[in-house]
Every structure is written in structure tokens, then in C-alpha cells.
Motif scaffolding. Sequence first.
Motif, short mmCIF file in Angstrom:
data_model
loop_
_atom_site.label_atom_id
_atom_site.label_comp_id
_atom_site.label_asym_id
_atom_site.label_seq_id
_atom_site.Cartn_x
_atom_site.Cartn_y
_atom_site.Cartn_z
N SER A 1 -1.67 -18.64 20.38
CA SER A 1 -2.88 -18.33 20.77
C SER A 1 -4.07 -19.32 20.80
O SER A 1 -3.85 -20.34 19.91
N MET A 2 -5.13 -19.32 21.41
CA MET A 2 -6.14 -20.41 21.23
C MET A 2 -7.41 -19.86 22.01
O MET A 2 -7.55 -18.71 22.43
N TRP A 3 -8.46 -20.41 21.70
CA TRP A 3 -9.70 -20.41 22.43
C TRP A 3 -10.05 -20.84 23.79
O TRP A 3 -9.60 -21.79 24.01
N VAL A 4 -10.31 -19.99 24.68
CA VAL A 4 -10.54 -20.31 26.04
C VAL A 4 -11.82 -19.89 26.75
O VAL A 4 -12.53 -19.19 26.06
N ASP A 5 -12.03 -20.48 27.73
CA ASP A 5 -13.57 -20.48 28.28
C ASP A 5 -13.33 -19.20 29.47
O ASP A 5 -12.31 -18.45 29.54
N GLY A 6 -14.77 -18.91 29.82
CA GLY A 6 -14.56 -17.87 30.83
C GLY A 6 -15.10 -16.66 30.31
O GLY A 6 -14.84 -15.36 30.91
N ASN A 7 -15.89 -16.52 29.06
CA ASN A 7 -16.01 -15.15 28.51
C ASN A 7 -17.48 -15.60 28.05
O ASN A 7 -17.92 -16.58 27.83
N TYR A 8 -18.01 -14.17 27.24
CA TYR A 8 -19.54 -14.51 26.78
C TYR A 8 -19.43 -15.12 25.53
O TYR A 8 -20.30 -16.05 25.45
N LYS A 9 -18.76 -15.04 24.68
CA LYS A 9 -18.36 -15.92 23.26
C LYS A 9 -18.31 -17.42 23.64
O LYS A 9 -19.02 -18.40 22.86
N ALA A 10 -17.49 -17.65 24.58
CA ALA A 10 -17.32 -19.05 24.89
C ALA A 10 -18.88 -19.70 25.34
O ALA A 10 -19.09 -20.97 25.12
N TRP A 11 -19.34 -19.13 26.32
CA TRP A 11 -20.52 -19.58 26.89
C TRP A 11 -21.71 -19.66 25.63
O TRP A 11 -22.20 -20.66 25.76
N LYS A 12 -21.76 -18.73 24.87
CA LYS A 12 -22.62 -18.83 23.54
C LYS A 12 -22.18 -20.24 22.70
O LYS A 12 -23.08 -20.91 22.10
N ARG A 13 -20.91 -20.21 22.61
CA ARG A 13 -20.58 -21.60 21.68
C ARG A 13 -20.88 -22.74 22.45
O ARG A 13 -21.21 -23.64 21.70
N GLN A 14 -20.70 -22.92 23.68
CA GLN A 14 -21.14 -23.96 24.50
C GLN A 14 -22.72 -24.35 24.39
O GLN A 14 -22.79 -25.49 24.32
N ARG A 15 -23.27 -23.30 24.47
CA ARG A 15 -24.71 -23.50 24.52
C ARG A 15 -25.09 -23.86 23.03
O ARG A 15 -26.01 -24.79 23.10
N ALA A 16 -24.51 -23.50 21.89
CA ALA A 16 -24.94 -23.85 20.24
C ALA A 16 -24.57 -24.94 20.29
O ALA A 16 -25.20 -25.87 19.81
N VAL A 17 -23.50 -25.44 20.84
CA VAL A 17 -22.99 -26.95 20.58
C VAL A 17 -23.81 -27.98 21.09
O VAL A 17 -24.27 -28.98 20.72
N LYS A 18 -24.41 -27.57 22.35
CA LYS A 18 -25.34 -28.51 23.07
C LYS A 18 -26.97 -28.60 22.15
O LYS A 18 -27.31 -29.74 22.38
N ARG A 19 -27.11 -27.56 21.66
CA ARG A 19 -28.20 -27.44 20.91
C ARG A 19 -28.34 -28.26 19.52
O ARG A 19 -29.29 -28.44 18.71
N ARG A 20 -27.16 -28.26 19.02
CA ARG A 20 -26.90 -28.73 17.51
C ARG A 20 -26.77 -29.99 17.46
O ARG A 20 -26.49 -30.69 18.29
N PRO A 21 -27.66 -30.84 16.63
CA PRO A 21 -27.56 -32.20 16.31
C PRO A 21 -26.19 -32.70 16.14
O PRO A 21 -25.12 -32.04 15.61
N LYS A 22 -25.99 -33.89 16.56
CA LYS A 22 -24.87 -34.58 16.57
C LYS A 22 -24.42 -34.80 15.08
O LYS A 22 -25.23 -35.14 14.33
N ARG A 23 -23.05 -34.54 14.83
CA ARG A 23 -22.68 -34.80 13.25
C ARG A 23 -21.81 -35.94 13.30
O ARG A 23 -21.05 -36.31 14.37
N LYS A 24 -21.57 -36.67 12.43
CA LYS A 24 -20.46 -37.61 12.03
C LYS A 24 -19.06 -37.30 11.94
O LYS A 24 -18.20 -37.90 12.24
N ARG A 25 -18.83 -36.04 11.29
CA ARG A 25 -17.55 -35.42 11.20
C ARG A 25 -17.21 -34.50 12.59
O ARG A 25 -17.97 -34.30 13.21
N PHE A 26 -15.91 -34.42 12.53
CA PHE A 26 -15.48 -33.87 13.54
C PHE A 26 -15.41 -32.36 13.52
O PHE A 26 -15.24 -31.88 12.48
N ASP A 27 -15.71 -31.63 14.80
CA ASP A 27 -15.66 -30.21 14.53
C ASP A 27 -14.01 -29.70 14.68
O ASP A 27 -13.36 -30.19 15.44
#
Length: 69
Positions: A1-27
Motif C-alpha cells: 500500500s502507498m499514498w497516491v495522488d488524485g484525491n482530496y487529502k493528496a491535494w491538501k498535502r501538496q498545498r501544505a508542502v508548498k506553503r511550508r518553509p524548506k527544511r534541512k532534513r528529509f520528509d
Amino acid sequence: SMWVDGNYKAWKRQRAVKRRPKRKRFDNRFLHSRQQVESEFAEAGFSIRGKVDFLPRYAMWRTYVLECD
């Protein structure tokens, strides 16, 4: 199983990642493109027997059932 795009929560996550400040550690969580994952399965010699979405069109989790060709 995995996280895939094409749904509401994926859209919200992608939007949140764009707004979040860049981190030095990996997500540690990855959101995958459905088309890319399914083409990689085919390239590796698997066919998709089935797929199940947990809360369709809302949640990101998708489980694939694969068969070796």
C-alpha cells in the motif's frame, strides 16, 4: 500500500508542502503519482489484479494486488 495522488487529502498535502518553509532534513512521507506507479509495476513485470482505495476520493491510501507475469 502507498499514498497516491488524485484525491482530496493528496491535494491538501501538496498545498501544505508548498506553503511550508524548506527544511534541512528529509520528509519521510512520499506521495506517488498513480500513473507513474502503475507504469513502474508493468515495467517490472507485474500486472495489477486489483486495487482498493481506503475512503475513495478522500484518503491517500491505495493498496495494490499484483501478479507476476
